[in-house]
Design a protein around this motif. Sequence first.
Motif, PDB file in Angstrom:
ATOM      1  N   ALA A 170       0.831  -1.210   0.000  1.00  0.00           N
ATOM      2  CA  ALA A 170       0.000   0.000   0.000  1.00  0.00           C
ATOM      3  C   ALA A 170       0.864   1.258   0.000  1.00  0.00           C
ATOM      4  N   THR A 171       2.008   1.222   0.704  1.00  0.00           N
ATOM      5  CA  THR A 171       2.909   2.376   0.747  1.00  0.00           C
ATOM      6  C   THR A 171       3.408   2.727  -0.648  1.00  0.00           C
ATOM      7  N   PHE A 172       3.888   1.722  -1.379  1.00  0.00           N
ATOM      8  CA  PHE A 172       4.388   1.973  -2.733  1.00  0.00           C
ATOM      9  C   PHE A 172       3.247   2.385  -3.673  1.00  0.00           C
ATOM     10  N   TYR A 173       2.095   1.752  -3.523  1.00  0.00           N
ATOM     11  CA  TYR A 173       0.986   2.054  -4.433  1.00  0.00           C
ATOM     12  C   TYR A 173       0.504   3.497  -4.268  1.00  0.00           C
ATOM     13  N   PHE A 174       0.291   3.915  -3.017  1.00  0.00           N
ATOM     14  CA  PHE A 174      -0.208   5.271  -2.809  1.00  0.00           C
ATOM     15  C   PHE A 174       0.867   6.316  -3.103  1.00  0.00           C
ATOM     16  N   ALA A 175       2.150   5.957  -2.916  1.00  0.00           N
ATOM     17  CA  ALA A 175       3.218   6.873  -3.316  1.00  0.00           C
ATOM     18  C   ALA A 175       3.191   7.092  -4.825  1.00  0.00           C
ATOM     19  N   TYR A 176       2.912   6.016  -5.577  1.00  0.00           N
ATOM     20  CA  TYR A 176       2.813   6.152  -7.037  1.00  0.00           C
ATOM     21  C   TYR A 176       1.570   6.957  -7.435  1.00  0.00           C
ATOM     22  N   ILE A 177       0.435   6.660  -6.791  1.00  0.00           N
ATOM     23  CA  ILE A 177      -0.820   7.325  -7.166  1.00  0.00           C
ATOM     24  C   ILE A 177      -0.768   8.820  -6.880  1.00  0.00           C
ATOM     25  N   PHE A 178      -0.276   9.211  -5.713  1.00  0.00           N
ATOM     26  CA  PHE A 178      -0.339  10.621  -5.306  1.00  0.00           C
ATOM     27  C   PHE A 178       0.866  11.438  -5.773  1.00  0.00           C
ATOM     28  N   LEU A 179       1.999  10.800  -6.056  1.00  0.00           N
ATOM     29  CA  LEU A 179       3.207  11.553  -6.391  1.00  0.00           C
ATOM     30  C   LEU A 179       3.699  11.338  -7.816  1.00  0.00           C
ATOM     31  N   LEU A 180       3.556  10.129  -8.354  1.00  0.00           N
ATOM     32  CA  LEU A 180       4.260   9.787  -9.590  1.00  0.00           C
ATOM     33  C   LEU A 180       3.344   9.533 -10.780  1.00  0.00           C
ATOM     34  N   ARG A 181       2.063   9.342 -10.562  1.00  0.00           N
ATOM     35  CA  ARG A 181       1.182   8.926 -11.647  1.00  0.00           C
ATOM     36  C   ARG A 181       1.127   9.951 -12.771  1.00  0.00           C
ATOM     37  N   LYS A 182       1.244  11.243 -12.443  1.00  0.00           N
ATOM     38  CA  LYS A 182       1.116  12.291 -13.447  1.00  0.00           C
ATOM     39  C   LYS A 182       2.469  12.739 -14.010  1.00  0.00           C
ATOM     40  N   GLU A 183       3.566  12.100 -13.544  1.00  0.00           N
ATOM     41  CA  GLU A 183       4.894  12.425 -14.072  1.00  0.00           C
ATOM     42  C   GLU A 183       5.166  11.589 -15.318  1.00  0.00           C
ATOM     43  N   THR A 184       6.079  12.089 -16.146  1.00  0.00           N
ATOM     44  CA  THR A 184       6.397  11.392 -17.399  1.00  0.00           C
ATOM     45  C   THR A 184       7.670  10.546 -17.289  1.00  0.00           C
ATOM     46  N   PHE A 185       8.100  10.250 -16.064  1.00  0.00           N
ATOM     47  CA  PHE A 185       9.257   9.369 -15.878  1.00  0.00           C
ATOM     48  C   PHE A 185       8.771   7.912 -15.900  1.00  0.00           C
ATOM     49  N   PHE A 186       8.305   7.479 -17.050  1.00  0.00           N
ATOM     50  CA  PHE A 186       7.610   6.198 -17.109  1.00  0.00           C
ATOM     51  C   PHE A 186       8.550   5.020 -16.812  1.00  0.00           C
ATOM     52  N   ASN A 187       9.761   5.036 -17.351  1.00  0.00           N
ATOM     53  CA  ASN A 187      10.694   3.920 -17.110  1.00  0.00           C
ATOM     54  C   ASN A 187      11.099   3.844 -15.648  1.00  0.00           C
ATOM     55  N   SER A 188      11.330   5.005 -15.039  1.00  0.00           N
ATOM     56  CA  SER A 188      11.663   5.014 -13.611  1.00  0.00           C
ATOM     57  C   SER A 188      10.488   4.497 -12.784  1.00  0.00           C
ATOM     58  N   SER A 189       9.274   4.873 -13.177  1.00  0.00           N
ATOM     59  CA  SER A 189       8.090   4.383 -12.456  1.00  0.00           C
ATOM     60  C   SER A 189       7.938   2.878 -12.602  1.00  0.00           C
ATOM     61  N   ARG A 190       8.333   2.345 -13.751  1.00  0.00           N
ATOM     62  CA  ARG A 190       8.267   0.889 -13.952  1.00  0.00           C
ATOM     63  C   ARG A 190       9.101   0.156 -12.903  1.00  0.00           C
ATOM     64  N   TYR A 219      -2.612  -2.556  -7.755  1.00  0.00           N
ATOM     65  CA  TYR A 219      -1.182  -2.448  -8.081  1.00  0.00           C
ATOM     66  C   TYR A 219      -0.928  -2.994  -9.490  1.00  0.00           C
ATOM     67  N   LYS A 220      -1.553  -4.125  -9.807  1.00  0.00           N
ATOM     68  CA  LYS A 220      -1.412  -4.708 -11.140  1.00  0.00           C
ATOM     69  C   LYS A 220      -1.907  -3.745 -12.210  1.00  0.00           C
ATOM     70  N   LYS A 221      -3.041  -3.115 -11.967  1.00  0.00           N
ATOM     71  CA  LYS A 221      -3.604  -2.162 -12.923  1.00  0.00           C
ATOM     72  C   LYS A 221      -2.648  -0.997 -13.146  1.00  0.00           C
ATOM     73  N   ALA A 222      -2.010  -0.502 -12.065  1.00  0.00           N
ATOM     74  CA  ALA A 222      -1.066   0.614 -12.189  1.00  0.00           C
ATOM     75  C   ALA A 222       0.150   0.211 -13.027  1.00  0.00           C
ATOM     76  N   ILE A 223       0.661  -1.013 -12.814  1.00  0.00           N
ATOM     77  CA  ILE A 223       1.826  -1.478 -13.572  1.00  0.00           C
ATOM     78  C   ILE A 223       1.501  -1.592 -15.056  1.00  0.00           C
ATOM     79  N   LEU A 224       0.355  -2.211 -15.388  1.00  0.00           N
ATOM     80  CA  LEU A 224      -0.016  -2.384 -16.790  1.00  0.00           C
ATOM     81  C   LEU A 224      -0.268  -1.031 -17.461  1.00  0.00           C
TER      82      LEU A 224
END
Length: 631
Positions: free
Chosen positions: A16-36, A220-225
């Motif tokens: 949950a920590t990683f998922y919400f960090a991605y949703i609230f901080l990284l989802r709208k950034e264009t660092f897609f490879n780093s987010s992967r 989490y799976k949905k975010a990765i895909l």
Amino acid sequence: MEALFIFILKSSGLLATFYFAYIFLLRKETFFNSSRFFLLAGLITSVVLPFVVYTKIIWIEPAPAPAPIPTVSTTAAVQTASTADAVQDYNYTPVYKLQIAAEEKSFEINWNLVSLIVYGIGFVAFMIKFALDFYSLNAVLKGRKIQQQEDFKFIDVNENIAPFSYFDYIVFNSSLYTASELENILEHEKVHSDQKHTIDVLITRIFCILFWFNPIIWLYKKAILQNLEFIADSEASKKITDKKAYQYTLLKITTHETCVAITNHFYQSLIKKRIVMLNKNQSKKRNYWKYYAVIPALGAFVLLFQIETIAQEKKQKETAAVVQKDTIKETKELVTITKNTTDKELDDLKGKLKSNHNLDFKASDVKRNAEKELTAIQIELKSESGKKQTVSMNGNKAIKDLTFAIGTDNNGAKTISIEGLNPPTPPNAPVAVNSERVVIRNFNDSDAPIPPTPPVPPVFPQGPMPKTPVMDMSKMPKAPKPPKDADDKVAMAKFEKDMAEFEKKMTAFEPDMRAFEKDMEETMAKREAIFEKEMAKYEIAMDKYASEMNKYQKDMNFNYNFDFKFDDKDMKLQEKEIRLQERDIKLQEREIRIQAIEMKKQAAEMKKQAKEMKKEADEMRKQEKNYSSKS
């Protein structure tokens, strides 16, 4: 079951920590490879980190131990003590209650078993679904015509399915799209295939099977895909000139409802978000700090849940006059050595203790007087628990009796302990000895002598080599060509001038070659001298190390380990490695010298070529003079 429940809670919290960090901080950034890689790291961390436990030891004062009971020697101070185990009996009277009315036995549900059954059903169901998906994928790929282009395998099918990629396979139906649309689709799928996005899909699928009951894993799976699609869209759009046509292709593919599982589909939900991300400006690099925002949360998790505190008693310092012995719970046999014990009896005792009790016994340094009585002996003992003791007795008179007790400790392991010097002899028991000088040593693993550290072998000095002169044939001055017409005086004069310049340039290389050879010899001589000095120091250190190892061997044989032998094999191997290293350095030096000689030969050949050309020019001048005289 409780441990499994705690693991699930910890793993879910990290996920949950990683998922919400991605949703609230990284989802709208264009660092897609780093987010992967951020999302994949979250999966691995959620499984590994709950097993990482830091043990913190708190030392407390030990409880006061009972005072040791020293044994007395008749001729010298004896270093031994015995510890008596305090035994307390508790008398109790059992109380029985008479039940007038029989209680009805209540039915209890084993919730642990119920939870395990429910999890097993879900796990089996998702495993079956996973197997069926693989079967469906294999049915699509099997028996198809494959077109190999570079690292990709293209399969054109007739079914109305959405285009997808699976490792290096790219499957599509070309009849459903125009040429430009098909080009957009293939560029998109090539990104999936080239960056191995199928691995991410399979990993998330495995996590969903293992943690199917956790709703966070599905999000989490949905975010990765979704992030994988962002990556493919971003990379594909760089190779496509018409971005609007690519976006229209996205909208067209949404009409396909049939998708093959465990693959990278061209069609995914959230098409609007994909189009928005395609048109979004690149994020600023300073926003990379958002990836590190999860680190404080992980640190807090470790500090709160992954530190295990263990209280240990401080070890009491043992005085020289006290020797601790093995705690014997139950004594089964007493063994005593007397002054009249023969060598054969000592050997028989060794075999008896080993075969009957798995105890190690060794007698050495045996001395006798004229009456064949023992005056000196060293006895080494080792229990099953690893306790080691050494008793050394030496004097001018016959030794006195020494008794050993054989029994079991609190853990049920066989142990042997020194009961005392000159005790009352029980009936039908062999007897041990005491003498004028008695030394008793007990050893634990922490008391073992520390072996000496071997010296570090020297390394041949390294550094920059002398710069070699440029002897590349392509960079050498080119010899001038003689004129075709020997009667052309202007051309001949220019040729002679060019030849003189060529000879001058060739002669200029000779001082450079001599300087290079001199620098090579001086450099290698200095380094060889330094290496020889270090080798001499190393040989002295190795001699010192050998003497220290011999002393260590004696200490171990006398005090700790009965069968320890020092083998200088490792030392010889180290010396051999140094000699091999020295030989490699010599070979390297030889190759450099050969290279210098070859370069010198090239210079000589070019100089010889220049002389031959000069000779040819002289002959041409002679022909010119002869021709002039005849005319």
